[in-house]
Design a protein around this motif. Structure first.
Motif, mmCIF file in Angstrom:
data_model
loop_
_atom_site.group_PDB
_atom_site.id
_atom_site.type_symbol
_atom_site.label_atom_id
_atom_site.label_comp_id
_atom_site.label_asym_id
_atom_site.label_seq_id
_atom_site.Cartn_x
_atom_site.Cartn_y
_atom_site.Cartn_z
ATOM 1 N N THR A 171 0.842 -1.198 0.000
ATOM 2 C CA THR A 171 0.000 0.000 0.000
ATOM 3 C C THR A 171 0.876 1.246 0.000
ATOM 4 O OG1 THR A 171 -1.897 1.053 1.085
ATOM 5 C CG2 THR A 171 -0.180 0.178 2.523
ATOM 6 N N SER A 172 0.302 2.347 -0.407
ATOM 7 C CA SER A 172 1.036 3.603 -0.483
ATOM 8 C C SER A 172 1.540 4.035 0.892
ATOM 9 C CB SER A 172 0.136 4.691 -1.074
ATOM 10 O OG SER A 172 0.660 5.972 -0.833
ATOM 11 N N SER A 175 -1.129 5.942 2.747
ATOM 12 C CA SER A 175 -2.456 5.345 2.899
ATOM 13 C C SER A 175 -2.890 5.403 4.359
ATOM 14 C CB SER A 175 -2.457 3.900 2.400
ATOM 15 O OG SER A 175 -1.606 3.096 3.203
ATOM 16 N N SER A 198 5.247 7.216 -2.819
ATOM 17 C CA SER A 198 4.294 8.050 -3.552
ATOM 18 C C SER A 198 5.067 9.092 -4.353
ATOM 19 C CB SER A 198 3.310 8.731 -2.606
ATOM 20 O OG SER A 198 3.990 9.529 -1.655
ATOM 21 N N LYS A 203 0.498 10.243 -5.008
ATOM 22 C CA LYS A 203 -0.137 9.057 -5.574
ATOM 23 C C LYS A 203 0.863 7.901 -5.555
ATOM 24 C CE LYS A 203 -2.805 11.772 -8.966
ATOM 25 N NZ LYS A 203 -4.153 11.183 -8.874
ATOM 26 N N MET A 204 0.364 6.680 -5.471
ATOM 27 C CA MET A 204 1.247 5.528 -5.467
ATOM 28 C C MET A 204 2.115 5.510 -6.717
ATOM 29 S SD MET A 204 0.345 1.431 -5.301
ATOM 30 C CE MET A 204 -0.520 1.512 -3.730
ATOM 31 N N ASP A 205 3.421 5.335 -6.521
ATOM 32 C CA ASP A 205 4.372 5.301 -7.632
ATOM 33 C C ASP A 205 4.374 3.909 -8.250
ATOM 34 O OD1 ASP A 205 7.305 4.708 -8.635
ATOM 35 O OD2 ASP A 205 7.042 6.884 -8.698
ATOM 36 N N ALA A 228 -5.080 0.202 -2.875
ATOM 37 C CA ALA A 228 -5.035 1.519 -3.511
ATOM 38 C C ALA A 228 -5.973 2.453 -2.755
ATOM 39 C CB ALA A 228 -5.448 1.408 -4.976
ATOM 40 N N THR A 232 -6.630 9.951 -0.140
ATOM 41 C CA THR A 232 -5.858 9.752 1.083
ATOM 42 C C THR A 232 -6.287 10.771 2.131
ATOM 43 O OG1 THR A 232 -4.094 11.200 0.255
ATOM 44 C CG2 THR A 232 -3.866 8.833 -0.154
ATOM 45 N N SER A 237 -5.372 12.500 -2.276
ATOM 46 C CA SER A 237 -4.845 11.996 -3.549
ATOM 47 C C SER A 237 -5.488 10.665 -3.918
ATOM 48 C CB SER A 237 -3.331 11.845 -3.470
ATOM 49 O OG SER A 237 -2.958 11.138 -2.303
ATOM 50 N N ASP A 239 -4.865 7.252 -6.055
ATOM 51 C CA ASP A 239 -3.854 6.437 -6.724
ATOM 52 C C ASP A 239 -4.291 6.112 -8.150
ATOM 53 O OD1 ASP A 239 -2.171 6.368 -4.521
ATOM 54 O OD2 ASP A 239 -3.068 4.542 -3.701
#
Length: 478
Positions: A171-172, A175, A198, A203-205, A228, A232, A237, A239
């Motif tokens: 997870t990010s 998160s 992120s 956002k998740m990379d 995801a 957040t 944000s 993802d």
């Protein structure tokens, strides 16, 4: 009832600021004198005590200067629903305790699943909030993975398999904390959660997600879920759901979308496209008590495959015997980790039937638009450093004094600003940390808040910041 309603009406209409600024130890003294073994003399005294101990110093989310957490003002049809559901006191665990309430909840679950696009086999259940929904998601993902292992019948009957310590959740890094909390509750531990970096927009990379997956494979670990986030808590944000879902499908991974905050986009007339890809999720968290403007609590957990909910089914002869399932009796306890459960679905039902989905979604659109209008005011001001470009209705920034200060002194200044505003009651703002540094946070969920209100709060932040710096400078020279 009439007296109580009048008391609430007068209180809400008379609110001049979101909080009185009272400190915990100041309020606690009033409770030390309460003797719960003795009743008060009459109902007027009960109401006066209520006002003194609670209403006077409550935090009021409907005030336009409350911009702290993910708390929303609530729509009036939901207040009426609260009265109805509390008066009847249905329990939504079994049919013989709820009757039509069962179908109202199920209809809303089906409606939400259709809005998401989960397909004809989707199902779900109302929950107490995002934390419970995320726990259910991780529980189902864990059992889904474990039950596919050769020689392992099921976690429900046999417990966790011998190699459960190899399970991992991805997870990010930004998160919700409930992902770690769920891992701990499920016996996996915090270390089972691998944070994925992120990007600049929080956002998740995707490249880092792929890196983590490759490392898991190299180390013989078992990724059981990718979580995801659609909204957040700190940054709002979303993802890249489409891309994450493609990776999950390629690797046959459970994809959960925590849309507790961003779920309101499901009914947004303007911004629904921001949730593109959510339809590929295996499970989804929705908090109606955030961006659907419902009273706490009003949330749901949904799954693509209704059969996965069987992981939490347990039959009791007195409550939900197997014979009722075979007869087709709809007992919602069969898909919930709760037994006794309030009829919270009625609030959303009455809201939709009174206002309509588009009108409700337009309220969320409005606060998103307000956030986007506020962003340039902060971004252009040299006294502020903003951490991100907003996507939903959250702004994270910090005050930068004119004087040359250390990073630690700037942190202390922002902590002091938040405390000063709260103590004065002028505004309630939140705080968080970004890369170890202290920031302030606006979470905008009040359609009655205006740009002028926010400009006023920003000026108050600068005023309190400058005052604190002067005070500290004076103390340093003494």
């Amino acid at each position: 009832m009439a007296q109580g309603a009048e008391c609430i009406k007068k209180t809400l209409l008379g609110i001049e600021k979101p909080y009185t600024g009272i400190l915990p130890h100041e309020l606690k003294r009033q409770f030390d004198e309460v003797n719960l073994d003795e009743k008060l003399g009459n109902f007027n005294e009960v109401l006066e005590e209520l006002k003194a101990l609670y209403l006077k110093d409550a935090v009021y989310f409907h005030h336009p200067h409350y911009v702290a957490h993910l708390n929303c003002p609530i729509v009036i049809p939901a207040i009426l629903a609260e009265l109805v559901l509390s008066s009847v006191n249905s329990s939504l665990d079994t049919w013989d305790q709820s009757a039509g309430g069962t179908y109202i909840e199920q209809k809303l679950i089906d409606w939400t699943a259709e809005r998401i696009g989960l397909g004809s086999e989707a199902d779900g259940v109302f929950t107490s909030g995002g934390t419970q929904s995320n726990l259910m998601a991780m529980l189902l993902a864990r059992d889904h993975v474990c039950n596919r292992q050769a020689g392992h019948l099921s976690n429900k009957t046999q417990g966790l398999p011998a190699d459960f310590k190899r399970l991992r959740i991805l997870t990010s890094e930004v998160s919700h904390f409930s992902v770690q909390k769920s891992a701990a509750i499920l016996g996996l531990g915090y270390d089972a959660v691998i944070p994925v970096r992120s990007d600049a927009r929080k956002k998740m990379d995707l490249a880092d997600l792929q890196r983590v997956l490759d490392e898991c494979e190299a180390q013989g670990l078992i990724p059981m879920a990718v979580v995801a986030t659609a909204g957040t808590t700190d940054f709002g944000s979303i993802d890249p759901l489409e891309d994450i879902s493609a990776i999950c499908r390629e690797k046959n991974l459970w994809m959960h979308v925590d849309a507790a905050y961003g779920g309101g986009l499901l009914i947004s007339p303007k911004y629904r496209n921001h949730l593109a890809g959510i339809e590929h999720a295996d499970s989804v968290t929705i908090d109606y008590h955030k961006s659907f403007f419902q009273p706490v609590s009003c949330s749901a957990f949904l799954v693509r495959d209704r059969h996965e909910l069987g992981h939490v089914t347990c039959h009791a002869d007195y409550l939900n015997p197997k014979s009722q399932t075979q007869e087709g009796t709809p007992n919602l306890v069969n898909k919930s980790i709760q037994t006794t459960r309030r009829f919270d679905a009625l609030k959303l039902w009455m809201t939709l039937r009174t206002m309509g989905a588009n009108a409700l979604g337009s309220l969320f659109d409005h606060v998103i638009d307000l956030t986007r209008a506020t962003y340039p005011l902060i971004e252009r001001d040299p006294r502020f450093d903003i951490a991100h470009v907003p996507e939903l209705s959250t702004l994270v920034f910090r005050y930068i004094p004119e004087a040359a200060l250390t990073a630690e002194q700037i942190d202390a200044t922002n902590v002091a600003i938040r405390k000063a505003l709260s103590r004065s009651g002028r505004a309630v703002v939140a705080g968080t940390k970004v890369s170890g540094r202290q920031y302030l946070k606006f979470t905008l969920l009040n359609p009655m808040t205006t740009l002028d209100d926010l400009q006023g709060i920003l000026e108050a932040i600068k005023h309190e910041g400058a005052r604190y710096v002067i005070q500290q400078s004076a103390l340093a020279t003494c």
